[in-house]
Write a protein that holds these residues in place. Sequence first.
Motif, PDB file in Angstrom:
ATOM      1  N   LEU A   5     -32.166   3.671  16.196  1.00 17.96           N
ATOM      2  CA  LEU A   5     -33.206   4.558  16.734  1.00 17.96           C
ATOM      3  C   LEU A   5     -34.554   4.314  16.054  1.00 17.96           C
ATOM      4  O   LEU A   5     -35.605   4.360  16.708  1.00 17.96           O
ATOM      5  CB  LEU A   5     -32.788   6.019  16.557  1.00 17.96           C
ATOM      6  CG  LEU A   5     -31.742   6.561  17.534  1.00 17.96           C
ATOM      7  CD1 LEU A   5     -31.359   7.978  17.156  1.00 17.96           C
ATOM      8  CD2 LEU A   5     -32.276   6.522  18.965  1.00 17.96           C
ATOM      9  N   SER A   9     -37.440   3.163  18.406  1.00 16.42           N
ATOM     10  CA  SER A   9     -38.558   4.111  18.537  1.00 16.42           C
ATOM     11  C   SER A   9     -39.840   3.533  17.942  1.00 16.42           C
ATOM     12  O   SER A   9     -40.941   3.773  18.473  1.00 16.42           O
ATOM     13  CB  SER A   9     -38.209   5.433  17.861  1.00 16.42           C
ATOM     14  OG  SER A   9     -37.919   5.244  16.488  1.00 16.42           O
ATOM     15  N   SER A  33     -41.238   8.486  21.598  1.00 13.59           N
ATOM     16  CA  SER A  33     -40.928   7.472  20.578  1.00 13.59           C
ATOM     17  C   SER A  33     -41.281   7.974  19.183  1.00 13.59           C
ATOM     18  O   SER A  33     -40.546   7.737  18.216  1.00 13.59           O
ATOM     19  CB  SER A  33     -41.666   6.163  20.885  1.00 13.59           C
ATOM     20  OG  SER A  33     -43.076   6.371  20.866  1.00 13.59           O
ATOM     21  N   LEU A  36     -38.605  10.555  18.169  1.00  6.34           N
ATOM     22  CA  LEU A  36     -37.357   9.876  17.795  1.00  6.34           C
ATOM     23  C   LEU A  36     -37.478   9.227  16.419  1.00  6.34           C
ATOM     24  O   LEU A  36     -36.526   9.252  15.628  1.00  6.34           O
ATOM     25  CB  LEU A  36     -36.993   8.822  18.836  1.00  6.34           C
ATOM     26  CG  LEU A  36     -36.363   9.314  20.144  1.00  6.34           C
ATOM     27  CD1 LEU A  36     -36.186   8.160  21.116  1.00  6.34           C
ATOM     28  CD2 LEU A  36     -35.021   9.976  19.866  1.00  6.34           C
ATOM     29  N   LEU A  37     -38.647   8.649  16.155  1.00  9.59           N
ATOM     30  CA  LEU A  37     -38.857   8.009  14.858  1.00  9.59           C
ATOM     31  C   LEU A  37     -38.810   9.037  13.723  1.00  9.59           C
ATOM     32  O   LEU A  37     -38.138   8.822  12.708  1.00  9.59           O
ATOM     33  CB  LEU A  37     -40.209   7.285  14.862  1.00  9.59           C
ATOM     34  CG  LEU A  37     -40.581   6.521  13.577  1.00  9.59           C
ATOM     35  CD1 LEU A  37     -39.560   5.440  13.281  1.00  9.59           C
ATOM     36  CD2 LEU A  37     -41.978   5.923  13.699  1.00  9.59           C
TER      37      LEU A  37
END
Length: 247
Positions: A5, A9, A33, A36-37
Amino acid sequence: MALALIIISALLFIVSYVVMQHGIGRVILYVVSFALLVFSLTAITAADSWHWGMKKETVTTTKQIKPVSAIKQMDMNMLIEQKLGTKDEKIVVYKLSDKGKTKHTQVDVNTTNKYKHVKADDAKLVTKTQQYVYKNSFFKLLFAGLGDGSVYKSRTNTFELPDNYVVLTSKQAKDLQKQAQTSKKQQAAQKAQMAKVVKQQMMAAMQKNPTMSAAQQKALQKQIVAKVTATAMDKQKQQLMKMDQSR
């Protein structure tokens, strides 16, 4: 999965920020993104620092052990407790078989060694290891590739020992060995003292019963020798018990 991930991301974030044209699609991809990061990095940090997504589990193992050496004349068995440096850390030395090599407990500040005397024929080592494991398959999948799925917390070794076991420090064991290797003169003196005590008790018994037959005298002498020997062994055993670290 968390590592994947982070990579995905991060790439999507770069694409949305650098490559894509202005528009709603760019904003959505940028936000998703980035979220998610942040989630992936936070999840890994929380798992590493506070064991997020994990639960405590205790694993118990039991194995039969043997003494490091036997004190045959007293019918006693011995384990060795050894200090490590100047700290309070200690290890306990034992064997897994009579002819096997010596083993010792783990060298670890989170390891505690305890002793418990039980009514049993054989000595046992019961080890309880506390560790963190993933709560469910979701967290196991999330943190896949970041370890073997368990994090060590602490360990307790409990030595369940019969009454004929003692635990001595390494210094006490060496001193006991030196005492056992007494000179011939000392051994002769001890035997002479025992013979004197036996003779005195035989004379006292003969005075009380002058008509005692040769067979009776022989039987009585055997009883007295056994009693005097047992008394001497009891005294030595009492001294040994005072040295014992497990009581």
